[in-house]
Design a protein around this motif. Structure first.
Motif, PDB file in Angstrom:
ATOM      1  N   ALA A 194       0.819  -1.222   0.000  1.00 23.01           N
ATOM      2  CA  ALA A 194       0.000   0.000   0.000  1.00 23.01           C
ATOM      3  C   ALA A 194       0.851   1.270   0.000  1.00 23.01           C
ATOM      4  CB  ALA A 194      -0.954  -0.001   1.186  1.00 23.01           C
ATOM      5  N   ALA A 195       1.897   1.310   0.796  1.00 18.07           N
ATOM      6  CA  ALA A 195       2.728   2.512   0.894  1.00 18.07           C
ATOM      7  C   ALA A 195       3.465   2.811  -0.400  1.00 18.07           C
ATOM      8  CB  ALA A 195       3.722   2.367   2.039  1.00 18.07           C
ATOM      9  N   SER A 196       3.731   1.800  -1.206  1.00 23.56           N
ATOM     10  CA  SER A 196       4.474   2.009  -2.449  1.00 23.56           C
ATOM     11  C   SER A 196       3.589   2.549  -3.563  1.00 23.56           C
ATOM     12  CB  SER A 196       5.109   0.698  -2.907  1.00 23.56           C
ATOM     13  OG  SER A 196       4.102  -0.195  -3.347  1.00 23.56           O
ATOM     14  N   GLY A 197       2.277   2.556  -3.335  1.00 19.25           N
ATOM     15  CA  GLY A 197       1.357   3.002  -4.359  1.00 19.25           C
ATOM     16  C   GLY A 197       1.109   1.939  -5.417  1.00 19.25           C
ATOM     17  N   ARG A 198       1.601   0.752  -5.189  1.00 14.76           N
ATOM     18  CA  ARG A 198       1.430  -0.344  -6.151  1.00 14.76           C
ATOM     19  C   ARG A 198      -0.004  -0.844  -6.123  1.00 14.76           C
ATOM     20  NH1 ARG A 198       5.430  -5.524  -6.435  1.00 14.76           N
ATOM     21  NH2 ARG A 198       4.817  -6.140  -8.525  1.00 14.76           N
ATOM     22  N   SER A 199      -0.532  -1.118  -7.288  1.00 17.40           N
ATOM     23  CA  SER A 199      -1.883  -1.665  -7.384  1.00 17.40           C
ATOM     24  C   SER A 199      -1.864  -2.789  -8.409  1.00 17.40           C
ATOM     25  CB  SER A 199      -2.885  -0.584  -7.778  1.00 17.40           C
ATOM     26  OG  SER A 199      -2.568  -0.089  -9.054  1.00 17.40           O
ATOM     27  N   GLY A 200      -2.964  -3.477  -8.514  1.00 14.49           N
ATOM     28  CA  GLY A 200      -3.070  -4.552  -9.485  1.00 14.49           C
ATOM     29  C   GLY A 200      -3.172  -5.903  -8.815  1.00 14.49           C
ATOM     30  N   PHE A 201      -3.095  -6.921  -9.629  1.00  9.34           N
ATOM     31  CA  PHE A 201      -3.289  -8.305  -9.225  1.00  9.34           C
ATOM     32  C   PHE A 201      -1.954  -8.977  -8.925  1.00  9.34           C
ATOM     33  CE2 PHE A 201      -3.344 -12.743 -10.644  1.00  9.34           C
ATOM     34  CZ  PHE A 201      -4.370 -13.264  -9.876  1.00  9.34           C
ATOM     35  N   TYR A 202      -1.962  -9.880  -7.945  1.00  9.43           N
ATOM     36  CA  TYR A 202      -0.778 -10.680  -7.600  1.00  9.43           C
ATOM     37  C   TYR A 202      -1.247 -12.075  -7.226  1.00  9.43           C
ATOM     38  CZ  TYR A 202       3.034 -12.458  -4.626  1.00  9.43           C
ATOM     39  OH  TYR A 202       4.022 -13.220  -4.061  1.00  9.43           O
ATOM     40  N   ALA A 203      -0.556 -13.076  -7.718  1.00  7.44           N
ATOM     41  CA  ALA A 203      -0.810 -14.457  -7.307  1.00  7.44           C
ATOM     42  C   ALA A 203       0.537 -15.159  -7.207  1.00  7.44           C
ATOM     43  CB  ALA A 203      -1.702 -15.179  -8.309  1.00  7.44           C
ATOM     44  N   ALA A 204       0.672 -16.008  -6.192  1.00  4.60           N
ATOM     45  CA  ALA A 204       1.923 -16.744  -6.012  1.00  4.60           C
ATOM     46  C   ALA A 204       1.637 -18.173  -5.581  1.00  4.60           C
ATOM     47  CB  ALA A 204       2.796 -16.056  -4.973  1.00  4.60           C
ATOM     48  N   ALA A 205       2.270 -19.088  -6.267  1.00  5.62           N
ATOM     49  CA  ALA A 205       2.251 -20.491  -5.876  1.00  5.62           C
ATOM     50  C   ALA A 205       3.627 -20.806  -5.298  1.00  5.62           C
ATOM     51  CB  ALA A 205       1.968 -21.383  -7.082  1.00  5.62           C
ATOM     52  N   VAL A 206       3.643 -21.600  -4.261  1.00  8.11           N
ATOM     53  CA  VAL A 206       4.894 -21.918  -3.579  1.00  8.11           C
ATOM     54  C   VAL A 206       5.656 -23.006  -4.342  1.00  8.11           C
ATOM     55  CG1 VAL A 206       5.910 -22.716  -1.409  1.00  8.11           C
ATOM     56  CG2 VAL A 206       3.864 -21.294  -1.362  1.00  8.11           C
ATOM     57  N   LEU A 207       6.953 -22.791  -4.487  1.00  8.44           N
ATOM     58  CA  LEU A 207       7.854 -23.801  -5.042  1.00  8.44           C
ATOM     59  C   LEU A 207       8.394 -24.601  -3.857  1.00  8.44           C
ATOM     60  CD1 LEU A 207       9.827 -21.538  -7.516  1.00  8.44           C
ATOM     61  CD2 LEU A 207       8.026 -23.172  -8.075  1.00  8.44           C
ATOM     62  N   ARG A 208       8.120 -25.897  -3.844  1.00 13.96           N
ATOM     63  CA  ARG A 208       8.505 -26.753  -2.721  1.00 13.96           C
ATOM     64  C   ARG A 208       9.430 -27.872  -3.180  1.00 13.96           C
ATOM     65  NH1 ARG A 208       5.090 -25.677   1.517  1.00 13.96           N
ATOM     66  NH2 ARG A 208       3.145 -24.667   0.941  1.00 13.96           N
TER      67      ARG A 208
END
Length: 150
Positions: free
Chosen positions: A121-135
């Motif tokens: 939020a503080a960076s002003g970044r917006s948009g979508f993010y998704a992450a799958a874990v590499l195990r």
């Protein structure tokens, strides 16, 4: 940086495991064991590799997103192994990162609007993010495969 065995084929085989492993369902792990496994893969601070670069390019095309990245979560930093739309081979602090949060999840982390998240939020970044874990095959989380979109 630690010394990795001077066996390029062995290192490449280990890295291929990351891309092809079907991890166990064991969700419990120890941070020291996780870091030891990450170090054992000899992947931090390595040059670009076609297989990782191809994966992020394919993800952008298949998922119709603006960028994708593969990050490995070390003790104090994230290290970017492959990325589209941004620099690879770079590090950033681990504390407060979405990837550090994602490796604690059992399911993929999906954030519809980054402007609503404390980490971004503080960076002003917006948009979508998704992450799958590499195990690892043993279920130890080493990093994330991330998708980003505006």
């Amino acid at each position: 940086m630690h010394d990795c065995p001077n066996t390029p084929n062995g290192a490449m085989d280990s890295r291929a495991e990351l891309l092809n492993a079907e991890p166990s369902a064991n969700a419990s792990w120890d941070e020291d064991d996780r870091l030891a496994a990450l170090i054992g893969y000899c992947i931090l601070d390595t040059p670009a590799e076609t297989s990782f670069d191809d994966l992020v390019e394919l993800a952008v095309d298949l998922c119709a997103v603006s960028s994708a990245a593969i990050h490995f979560v070390a003790d104090t930093r994230l290290w970017c192994k492959a990325a589209t739309g941004g620099p690879r081979g770079t590090s950033q602090p681990r504390d407060g990162s979405l990837c550090a949060r994602a490796i604690l999840q059992t399911d993929p982390l999906v954030i519809e609007d980054l402007s609503q998240e404390p980490e971004t939020a503080a960076s002003g970044r917006s948009g979508f993010y998704a992450a799958a874990v590499l195990r690892t095959p043993e279920g130890l989380p080493l990093g994330t495969f991330c998708l980003f979109d505006d």
